[in-house]
Design an enzyme around this catalytic site. Structure first.
Site, PDB file in Angstrom:
ATOM      1  CE  LYS A 160      -2.174  -1.112   3.834  1.00 10.52           C
ATOM      2  NZ  LYS A 160      -1.402  -2.338   4.164  1.00 10.52           N
TER       3      LYS A 160
ATOM      4  NE  ARG B  96      -4.612  -1.149   9.875  1.00 10.35           N
ATOM      5  CZ  ARG B  96      -3.580  -0.617   9.233  1.00 10.35           C
ATOM      6  NH1 ARG B  96      -3.640   0.572   8.717  1.00 10.35           N
ATOM      7  NH2 ARG B  96      -2.483  -1.325   9.126  1.00 10.35           N
TER       8      ARG B  96
ATOM      9  NE  ARG C   3       7.733  -2.360   6.284  1.00  9.69           N
ATOM     10  CZ  ARG C   3       6.431  -2.230   6.481  1.00  9.69           C
ATOM     11  NH1 ARG C   3       5.663  -1.740   5.518  1.00  9.69           N
ATOM     12  NH2 ARG C   3       5.887  -2.601   7.615  1.00  9.69           N
TER      13      ARG C   3
ATOM     14  NE  ARG D 179       6.200  -0.065  10.104  1.00  5.22           N
ATOM     15  CZ  ARG D 179       5.085  -0.107   9.392  1.00  5.22           C
ATOM     16  NH1 ARG D 179       5.026   0.481   8.210  1.00  5.22           N
ATOM     17  NH2 ARG D 179       4.010  -0.717   9.838  1.00  5.22           N
TER      18      ARG D 179
ATOM     19  NE  ARG E 159       1.995  -4.622  11.205  1.00  2.97           N
ATOM     20  CZ  ARG E 159       3.013  -4.402  10.378  1.00  2.97           C
ATOM     21  NH1 ARG E 159       4.217  -4.863  10.661  1.00  2.97           N
ATOM     22  NH2 ARG E 159       2.814  -3.727   9.275  1.00  2.97           N
TER      23      ARG E 159
HETATM   24  P1  AP5 Z   1       4.833  -1.596   1.871  1.00  6.03           P
HETATM   25  O1  AP5 Z   1       4.570  -0.784   0.656  1.00  6.03           O
HETATM   26  O2  AP5 Z   1       5.570  -0.968   3.005  1.00  6.03           O
HETATM   27  O3  AP5 Z   1       3.503  -2.308   2.384  1.00  6.03           O
HETATM   28  P2  AP5 Z   1       2.272  -1.721   3.200  1.00  6.03           P
HETATM   29  O4  AP5 Z   1       1.066  -2.407   2.683  1.00  6.03           O
HETATM   30  O5  AP5 Z   1       2.287  -0.220   3.175  1.00  6.03           O
HETATM   31  O6  AP5 Z   1       2.651  -2.276   4.621  1.00  6.03           O
HETATM   32  P3  AP5 Z   1       2.490  -1.667   6.085  1.00  6.03           P
HETATM   33  O7  AP5 Z   1       3.166  -2.658   6.994  1.00  6.03           O
HETATM   34  O8  AP5 Z   1       2.979  -0.250   6.159  1.00  6.03           O
HETATM   35  O9  AP5 Z   1       0.990  -1.702   6.273  1.00  6.03           O
HETATM   36  P4  AP5 Z   1       0.252  -1.840   7.565  1.00  6.03           P
HETATM   37  O10 AP5 Z   1      -1.116  -1.661   7.038  1.00  6.03           O
HETATM   38  O11 AP5 Z   1       0.461  -3.026   8.391  1.00  6.03           O
HETATM   39  O12 AP5 Z   1       0.909  -0.719   8.490  1.00  6.03           O
HETATM   40  P5  AP5 Z   1       0.568   0.796   8.771  1.00  6.03           P
HETATM   41  O13 AP5 Z   1       1.808   1.555   8.726  1.00  6.03           O
HETATM   42  O14 AP5 Z   1      -0.595   1.264   7.952  1.00  6.03           O
HETATM   43  O15 AP5 Z   1       5.645  -2.898   1.364  1.00  6.03           O
HETATM   44  C1  AP5 Z   1       6.160  -3.844   2.293  1.00  6.03           C
HETATM   45  C2  AP5 Z   1       7.557  -4.309   1.828  1.00  6.03           C
HETATM   46  O16 AP5 Z   1       7.433  -5.059   0.615  1.00  6.03           O
HETATM   47  C3  AP5 Z   1       8.517  -3.159   1.504  1.00  6.03           C
HETATM   48  O17 AP5 Z   1       9.805  -3.532   1.905  1.00  6.03           O
HETATM   49  C4  AP5 Z   1       8.425  -3.015  -0.027  1.00  6.03           C
HETATM   50  O18 AP5 Z   1       9.641  -2.525  -0.576  1.00  6.03           O
HETATM   51  C5  AP5 Z   1       8.136  -4.438  -0.468  1.00  6.03           C
HETATM   52  N1  AP5 Z   1       7.253  -4.525  -1.619  1.00  6.03           N
HETATM   53  C6  AP5 Z   1       6.173  -3.725  -1.899  1.00  6.03           C
HETATM   54  N2  AP5 Z   1       5.567  -4.130  -3.035  1.00  6.03           N
HETATM   55  C7  AP5 Z   1       6.266  -5.231  -3.466  1.00  6.03           C
HETATM   56  C8  AP5 Z   1       6.121  -6.120  -4.584  1.00  6.03           C
HETATM   57  N3  AP5 Z   1       5.140  -5.965  -5.490  1.00  6.03           N
HETATM   58  N4  AP5 Z   1       7.005  -7.160  -4.710  1.00  6.03           N
HETATM   59  C9  AP5 Z   1       8.005  -7.327  -3.779  1.00  6.03           C
HETATM   60  N5  AP5 Z   1       8.193  -6.499  -2.717  1.00  6.03           N
HETATM   61  C10 AP5 Z   1       7.331  -5.473  -2.558  1.00  6.03           C
HETATM   62  O19 AP5 Z   1       0.009   0.713  10.285  1.00  6.03           O
HETATM   63  C11 AP5 Z   1       0.877   0.416  11.376  1.00  6.03           C
HETATM   64  C12 AP5 Z   1       0.081   0.348  12.663  1.00  6.03           C
HETATM   65  O20 AP5 Z   1      -0.566   1.623  12.911  1.00  6.03           O
HETATM   66  C13 AP5 Z   1      -1.074  -0.668  12.696  1.00  6.03           C
HETATM   67  O21 AP5 Z   1      -0.628  -1.950  13.030  1.00  6.03           O
HETATM   68  C14 AP5 Z   1      -1.995  -0.031  13.779  1.00  6.03           C
HETATM   69  O22 AP5 Z   1      -1.509  -0.288  15.063  1.00  6.03           O
HETATM   70  C15 AP5 Z   1      -1.857   1.448  13.511  1.00  6.03           C
HETATM   71  N6  AP5 Z   1      -2.896   1.945  12.574  1.00  6.03           N
HETATM   72  C16 AP5 Z   1      -2.683   2.475  11.320  1.00  6.03           C
HETATM   73  N7  AP5 Z   1      -3.854   2.824  10.745  1.00  6.03           N
HETATM   74  C17 AP5 Z   1      -4.834   2.516  11.644  1.00  6.03           C
HETATM   75  C18 AP5 Z   1      -6.243   2.613  11.631  1.00  6.03           C
HETATM   76  N8  AP5 Z   1      -6.915   3.090  10.556  1.00  6.03           N
HETATM   77  N9  AP5 Z   1      -6.931   2.183  12.709  1.00  6.03           N
HETATM   78  C19 AP5 Z   1      -6.303   1.704  13.791  1.00  6.03           C
HETATM   79  N10 AP5 Z   1      -4.952   1.561  13.864  1.00  6.03           N
HETATM   80  C20 AP5 Z   1      -4.220   1.965  12.811  1.00  6.03           C
END
Ligand code: AP5
Length: 220
Positions: free
Chosen positions: A16, A91, A130, A163, A174
């Protein structure tokens, strides 16, 4: 062009953030990634950050009432009049309902929900490698998207870190949270006719091309 109110949906590590950055460059719309917003708040030791940290560190979601206000304010701002890209929100079903309520108050609605589909095994592989830019959240992968210089962000020169929530036991938690609380949104948005599903288990560039094709169709 018509207003584009976009939601990126998918499990942790589905890409994402990677795709959100690219769409942000293409579309020049405000990009609101709740994970980045919360990590910034933790870094700045604000009240939001202090509340969020304990939930994030154990792989839980922060409470709906905490995050809904954060996003509602941004959507209601003048910079988001032509649309926005949401990453990581909604979410939960209550968050999706709150988003609908806010948009309908503004006479708007979600244009498209872009679901990036990947398996749990792929998530574990990706998050294990990552590396994230400490300052602005730009993402790299030691194998799939390595930075030009090890440990340094190509875009802004900040240090790249692992992270806190990319540890194996937190990744598993997660994923479980995603399946229990976020996956029901697939059916929620499918029923509204705005869900677009993309196979995320391909090269990042191929995923971007497919997303661009979808957006060209929904935005015209
Ligand atoms: P990346 O692009 O970083 O993936 P992502 O989907 O953004 O992953 P996140 O871990 O950031 O998502 P998340 O939803 O768990 O965490 P968030 O920060 O939102 O890609 C991942 C890796 O793969 C990278 O190394 C990239 O280079 C590689 N990659 C990408 N595409 C690829 C491909 N096609 N092929 C190969 N490699 C690839 O949330 C963190 C925390 O915040 C949550 O756990 C929660 O506690 C809190 N939080 C956030 N939003 C909310 C909400 N709305 N409500 C409640 N709590 C929330």
């Amino acid at each position: 062009m018509a207003e584009l109110n976009l939601v990126l949906l998918g499990p942790p590590g589905s890409g994402k953030g990677t795709q959100g950055e690219r769409l942000n460059e293409d579309l020049r719309l405000p990009y609101y990634a709740t994970g980045d917003i919360l990590r910034g708040a933790v870094r700045d030791e604000t009240e939001l950050g202090r509340t969020a940290k304990e939930y994030m560190d154990r792989g839980d979601l922060v409470p709906d009432e905490v995050i809904v206000g954060v996003i509602a304010d941004r959507i209601d701002s003048s910079e988001a009049l032509d649309g926005f890209i949401l990453d990581g929100f909604p979410r939960t079903t209550p968050q999706a309902e709150a988003l609908d309520a806010k948009l309908s108050e503004l006479g708007r609605g979600v244009t498209a929900v872009l679901l990036i589909d990947v398996s749990d095994d792929e998530v574990v592989r990706r998050l294990g490698g990552r590396r994230t830019c400490e300052e602005n959240g730009h993402v790299f992968h030691v194998e799939f998207e390595p930075p030009k210089q090890e440990g340094v962000c190509d875009i802004d020169g900040s240090p790249l870190i692992i992270r806190d929530d990319d540890k194996p036991d937190v990744i598993r938690k997660r994923l479980a949270t995603y399946h229990e609380k976020t996956e029901p949104l697939v059916a929620y948005y499918e029923a509204k006719g705005v869900l677009e599903r993309v196979d995320g288990a391909r090269e990042p560039g191929e995923v971007t091309d497919e997303l661009r094709g979808i957006l060209a169709a929904v935005g015209s």
